[in-house]
Design a protein around this motif. Sequence first.
Motif, PDB file in Angstrom:
ATOM      1  N   SER A 252     -43.548  93.432  53.168  1.00 36.14           N
ATOM      2  CA  SER A 252     -43.716  94.037  54.480  1.00 36.14           C
ATOM      3  C   SER A 252     -42.832  95.270  54.618  1.00 36.14           C
ATOM      4  N   GLY A 253     -43.413  96.360  55.115  1.00 35.93           N
ATOM      5  CA  GLY A 253     -42.650  97.583  55.340  1.00 35.93           C
ATOM      6  C   GLY A 253     -42.789  98.617  54.239  1.00 35.93           C
ATOM      7  N   LEU A 254     -43.379  98.230  53.114  1.00 32.90           N
ATOM      8  CA  LEU A 254     -43.557  99.185  52.014  1.00 32.90           C
ATOM      9  C   LEU A 254     -44.688 100.157  52.335  1.00 32.90           C
ATOM     10  N   SER A 255     -44.450 101.442  52.186  1.00 34.89           N
ATOM     11  CA  SER A 255     -45.500 102.442  52.383  1.00 34.89           C
ATOM     12  C   SER A 255     -46.259 102.632  51.066  1.00 34.89           C
ATOM     13  N   ASP A 256     -47.424 103.262  51.136  1.00 34.71           N
ATOM     14  CA  ASP A 256     -48.198 103.531  49.924  1.00 34.71           C
ATOM     15  C   ASP A 256     -47.395 104.394  48.951  1.00 34.71           C
ATOM     16  N   ARG A 257     -46.701 105.377  49.501  1.00 36.11           N
ATOM     17  CA  ARG A 257     -45.897 106.251  48.639  1.00 36.11           C
ATOM     18  C   ARG A 257     -44.803 105.462  47.923  1.00 36.11           C
ATOM     19  N   GLU A 258     -44.158 104.554  48.640  1.00 35.41           N
ATOM     20  CA  GLU A 258     -43.087 103.761  48.035  1.00 35.41           C
ATOM     21  C   GLU A 258     -43.643 102.804  46.976  1.00 35.41           C
ATOM     22  N   ARG A 259     -44.842 102.259  47.210  1.00 35.86           N
ATOM     23  CA  ARG A 259     -45.451 101.375  46.207  1.00 35.86           C
ATOM     24  C   ARG A 259     -45.745 102.143  44.920  1.00 35.86           C
ATOM     25  N   GLN A 260     -46.242 103.369  45.065  1.00 38.68           N
ATOM     26  CA  GLN A 260     -46.531 104.173  43.881  1.00 38.68           C
ATOM     27  C   GLN A 260     -45.249 104.555  43.143  1.00 38.68           C
ATOM     28  N   GLU A 261     -44.210 104.855  43.908  1.00 38.72           N
ATOM     29  CA  GLU A 261     -42.915 105.187  43.323  1.00 38.72           C
ATOM     30  C   GLU A 261     -42.351 103.986  42.568  1.00 38.72           C
ATOM     31  N   LEU A 262     -42.436 102.809  43.184  1.00 35.91           N
ATOM     32  CA  LEU A 262     -41.947 101.592  42.538  1.00 35.91           C
ATOM     33  C   LEU A 262     -42.741 101.278  41.278  1.00 35.91           C
ATOM     34  N   ALA A 263     -44.061 101.512  41.321  1.00 35.76           N
ATOM     35  CA  ALA A 263     -44.891 101.259  40.145  1.00 35.76           C
ATOM     36  C   ALA A 263     -44.426 102.109  38.963  1.00 35.76           C
ATOM     37  N   ARG A 264     -44.073 103.352  39.215  1.00 36.63           N
ATOM     38  CA  ARG A 264     -43.592 104.240  38.148  1.00 36.63           C
ATOM     39  C   ARG A 264     -42.261 103.745  37.592  1.00 36.63           C
ATOM     40  N   HIS A 309     -38.131  86.333  57.055  1.00 35.89           N
ATOM     41  CA  HIS A 309     -38.823  87.520  57.569  1.00 35.89           C
ATOM     42  C   HIS A 309     -38.260  88.820  56.986  1.00 35.89           C
ATOM     43  N   PRO A 310     -38.202  88.937  55.658  1.00 35.78           N
ATOM     44  CA  PRO A 310     -37.652  90.180  55.072  1.00 35.78           C
ATOM     45  C   PRO A 310     -38.587  91.370  55.272  1.00 35.78           C
ATOM     46  N   ILE A 311     -37.988  92.527  55.497  1.00 34.29           N
ATOM     47  CA  ILE A 311     -38.725  93.774  55.674  1.00 34.29           C
ATOM     48  C   ILE A 311     -38.076  94.856  54.807  1.00 34.29           C
ATOM     49  N   TRP A 312     -38.896  95.535  54.043  1.00 35.78           N
ATOM     50  CA  TRP A 312     -38.403  96.617  53.187  1.00 35.78           C
ATOM     51  C   TRP A 312     -37.905  97.778  54.033  1.00 35.78           C
ATOM     52  N   HIS A 313     -36.719  98.299  53.664  1.00 38.27           N
ATOM     53  CA  HIS A 313     -36.200  99.487  54.333  1.00 38.27           C
ATOM     54  C   HIS A 313     -36.282 100.705  53.417  1.00 38.27           C
ATOM     55  N   ARG A 314     -35.666 100.602  52.243  1.00 40.72           N
ATOM     56  CA  ARG A 314     -35.653 101.780  51.362  1.00 40.72           C
ATOM     57  C   ARG A 314     -35.100 101.398  49.992  1.00 40.72           C
ATOM     58  N   LEU A 315     -35.445 102.211  49.019  1.00 39.67           N
ATOM     59  CA  LEU A 315     -34.855 102.098  47.695  1.00 39.67           C
ATOM     60  C   LEU A 315     -33.478 102.749  47.738  1.00 39.67           C
ATOM     61  N   ARG A 316     -32.532 102.197  46.976  1.00 38.35           N
ATOM     62  CA  ARG A 316     -31.165 102.739  46.963  1.00 38.35           C
ATOM     63  C   ARG A 316     -30.835 103.275  45.569  1.00 38.35           C
TER      64      ARG A 316
END
Length: 323
Positions: A252-264, A309-316
Amino acid sequence: MAPTAEHGSAPYPVIRPMLATVGPLPGAAEEAAWAFEVKWDGARCIVNTPGDGTIRLVTRAGNDATTTYPELGPLGAQLHGRPAVLDGEVVVLDAHGRPDFELLQRRMGVVNPRRTARLAMEYPVHLVLFDVMYLGGSLLGTPYHERRSVLSGLRLRGANWSAPAYVAGHAQQAWQASLQGGFEGVVAKRLASAYLPGVRSPEWRKTKHLQTLDVIIGGWTEGHGGLTGLPGSVLAGVAEPAGLRYVGSVGSGLSDRERQELARYLGVIPLDRSPFVNAVDVAGAHWAEPRLVAEVAFTGWTSAGRLRHPIWHRLRPDLTHLG
């Protein structure tokens, strides 16, 4: 006008629960026009009675829960005399008197009389009443503060139910009290608000207490549909002396851009085994070297040591894990 239904010997209106929007607490300039209640971590419940001493409990989804919570049956005796419809939240309290949704889940959906009787002894529920929408006549258009006065006048007190008072005009006082009490958050309701059945209204606002935590990503699970090939969620852990402990999946909270970034990122650090020292109870896990750190928000911990109820905020990227 709400539709009516028959139950017992007298009619009462069928009323769906009014819902709150997510938002900040009212500021100092407007807080005098608002009431503040504890946000209970439970299950919404509408109480219906034809006034003959019986009650019918209905969940937010419209399911009959009367047999699920038999210990609430005696409430009907206190409501004897007039048809009524009340709003509240069913909770199970832990040893410290705080709502525990995990314990409540052991009660939800159970209808077998023998089993519900046993569970009522082991995990008794408590019904927190906070509104009355009908009492021999409709109160839907009556302002919130007047409905609460009517509710207070019913003097509903029992081992398994109560009608706690609200705080008017003091947002921060309510916020701090709920935080210190270990509750989920605060619900703000405009004192002049009508009751709008089935409507998610800005006249009611809910604000949760959230904690943040830096977690280490040790894997991921693939998303579905348009997220095929991308992380639907990441598998989070915390570093402990014994190793990396799995604490839950976060999607929850992951944007499409963040999912693509994480995939890389995750695509270049695959691992052929789990990096976690404890079991990971998810299917289709893809493991990864535990190097990426992310910040997540959550409302607390479950008894199993998982994030609630975890929610993604950002990559660090500034906290890349090297251990």
